[in-house]
Design a protein around this motif. Sequence first.
Motif, mmCIF file in Angstrom:
data_model
loop_
_atom_site.group_PDB
_atom_site.id
_atom_site.type_symbol
_atom_site.label_atom_id
_atom_site.label_comp_id
_atom_site.label_asym_id
_atom_site.label_seq_id
_atom_site.Cartn_x
_atom_site.Cartn_y
_atom_site.Cartn_z
ATOM 1 N N ARG A 162 4.454 1.831 -8.321
ATOM 2 C CA ARG A 162 3.094 2.916 -7.025
ATOM 3 C C ARG A 162 3.916 4.342 -7.291
ATOM 4 O O ARG A 162 5.552 4.860 -7.634
ATOM 5 N N GLY A 163 3.182 4.730 -7.268
ATOM 6 C CA GLY A 163 3.295 5.806 -8.503
ATOM 7 C C GLY A 163 2.603 6.058 -9.341
ATOM 8 O O GLY A 163 2.428 7.016 -10.058
ATOM 9 N N VAL A 171 -7.669 7.930 -11.174
ATOM 10 C CA VAL A 171 -7.607 6.765 -12.704
ATOM 11 C C VAL A 171 -7.778 5.628 -12.871
ATOM 12 O O VAL A 171 -8.337 4.926 -13.947
ATOM 13 N N SER A 172 -7.547 4.720 -11.425
ATOM 14 C CA SER A 172 -7.274 3.400 -11.989
ATOM 15 C C SER A 172 -9.305 3.055 -11.701
ATOM 16 O O SER A 172 -9.163 2.326 -12.089
ATOM 17 N N GLY A 173 -9.733 3.573 -10.656
ATOM 18 C CA GLY A 173 -10.920 3.204 -10.089
ATOM 19 C C GLY A 173 -10.701 2.172 -9.145
ATOM 20 O O GLY A 173 -11.721 1.581 -8.105
ATOM 21 N N GLY A 174 -9.846 1.905 -8.542
ATOM 22 C CA GLY A 174 -9.649 0.415 -7.334
ATOM 23 C C GLY A 174 -7.742 0.190 -7.495
ATOM 24 O O GLY A 174 -7.612 0.672 -8.803
ATOM 25 N N GLY A 175 -7.989 -0.868 -6.905
ATOM 26 C CA GLY A 175 -6.303 -1.561 -6.799
ATOM 27 C C GLY A 175 -6.739 -3.245 -7.134
ATOM 28 O O GLY A 175 -7.262 -3.442 -8.458
ATOM 29 N N ALA A 176 -6.167 -4.095 -6.843
ATOM 30 C CA ALA A 176 -6.028 -5.143 -6.859
ATOM 31 C C ALA A 176 -7.275 -6.154 -7.663
ATOM 32 O O ALA A 176 -7.263 -6.387 -8.527
ATOM 33 N N GLY A 202 -17.781 -8.768 0.273
ATOM 34 C CA GLY A 202 -16.667 -8.109 0.016
ATOM 35 C C GLY A 202 -15.735 -7.909 0.967
ATOM 36 O O GLY A 202 -16.646 -7.023 1.669
ATOM 37 N N VAL A 203 -14.522 -7.759 1.178
ATOM 38 C CA VAL A 203 -13.678 -6.898 2.595
ATOM 39 C C VAL A 203 -12.388 -6.614 1.375
ATOM 40 O O VAL A 203 -11.444 -7.482 0.694
ATOM 41 N N THR A 204 -12.694 -5.352 0.860
ATOM 42 C CA THR A 204 -10.823 -5.029 0.386
ATOM 43 C C THR A 204 -9.771 -4.429 1.377
ATOM 44 O O THR A 204 -10.912 -4.161 2.376
ATOM 45 N N ARG A 205 -8.939 -4.560 1.108
ATOM 46 C CA ARG A 205 -7.581 -4.195 2.096
ATOM 47 C C ARG A 205 -7.239 -3.412 1.628
ATOM 48 O O ARG A 205 -6.331 -3.822 0.680
ATOM 49 N N SER A 206 -6.104 -2.617 2.095
ATOM 50 C CA SER A 206 -4.856 -2.177 1.601
ATOM 51 C C SER A 206 -3.640 -2.262 3.075
ATOM 52 O O SER A 206 -3.606 -1.311 4.019
ATOM 53 N N PHE A 229 0.238 5.835 -3.616
ATOM 54 C CA PHE A 229 -0.992 5.098 -2.950
ATOM 55 C C PHE A 229 -2.215 5.081 -2.607
ATOM 56 O O PHE A 229 -2.301 5.076 -1.619
ATOM 57 N N ASP A 230 -3.696 4.862 -2.809
ATOM 58 C CA ASP A 230 -4.248 5.109 -2.529
ATOM 59 C C ASP A 230 -5.474 4.241 -2.984
ATOM 60 O O ASP A 230 -6.934 4.459 -2.501
ATOM 61 N N VAL A 231 -4.989 2.834 -3.032
ATOM 62 C CA VAL A 231 -6.248 1.709 -3.570
ATOM 63 C C VAL A 231 -5.768 0.163 -2.416
ATOM 64 O O VAL A 231 -5.231 0.409 -1.880
ATOM 65 N N ASP A 232 -7.090 -0.235 -3.232
ATOM 66 C CA ASP A 232 -6.463 -1.708 -1.668
ATOM 67 C C ASP A 232 -5.517 -2.543 -2.737
ATOM 68 O O ASP A 232 -5.501 -2.379 -4.211
#
Length: 358
Positions: A162-163, A171-176, A202-206, A229-232
Amino acid sequence: MTDEYGPVRTGIVGLGNIGRHHADRLVDLDVPLVGGMDVAPEARTRFADRYGVDVYENHHDLYDAVDAVVITTPNKFHEEYAVDALERDLHVLLEKPVAHTLESAERITDAADDAAGTFRIGFNNRFLNAVRLVKNRIERGEFGEITHVEANYVRRRGVPSRGSWFTRREVSGGGALIDLGVHAIDLSMFLLGYPDVTEVSGVTRSEFGAREDYAYLEMWGPDNGPGAFDVDDSASAFVRCAGDRTISLEVAWATNRPATHEFVVRGTEAAARFDLLEGDLEVYTAGADGPDHMLDTTVETRENDTHADEQAAFFDAIGSDRDAVADIEDAMTVQRIIDGIYRSSETGGTVTPGDPET
């Protein structure tokens, strides 16, 4: 292999963990690793000490010295490094995904269309021996028509540091979804034969990464807390393709359930279940020849290094018509599906991938 790959002078762009992972395999393949590039001085020093090659702060200096590059930078920077390499007609192996946004990926595609060099995307899981065996049996017709793939890439506690850039959407465009889901979607589409995609939902969650009390047990890199941390951290999705072929997708960095990397490939004549990380493979059939019966077969395959095999296929493809590594069209289909899942989650409805109006 020295004679086969020797003339292709190769460099690495992005000298972090995955860059060094690729570099080790280049050395094992006897591909001439001639340099590396990174904006971080400590990464350049570490790489130079480990491999005894020249390192550069500016990628143009590296490109002057190479015939091919492996690009392993954070997603946001794929476009700059890939487009510049393609415009020089270098051969490019670009780590997944194509880019951090669909628009950036489309610009890379435009550059690839005009380039003379070989350009492939790094979907290494295609090279898992269990996957190769299933794909071979599908192509031989032993599974009948493949109608559905259940794709799971779920960690119980595995949020990347994280971070780090992985957990920052800019930077990433998204998470998992864009990290793990890109592999699961490509593999599912690959086994289905890359049919046209008609709709996604679909549904993305954080639910975990932004928590102060997140149980950070083990993952690469230090845990710097939830501030960046601002992604799924998980996604559930359903992909419908032409001919009513479908994919059900579960991906997660963190969940309150056992981890699973199980894929189930369902066909009209047989089905297969394999573990993406362990390589375990079972084939399921039923028959009415003699007494009605069901037959479950455990298949043993040799453990293999998927990144090494991916690299070998990439260098084999240089100067030939072979498409053993994912090409840009497949990768763009995956990028559009991911973009569609994110838009579906935002709008609460079904969308058509690649259609900005839905």
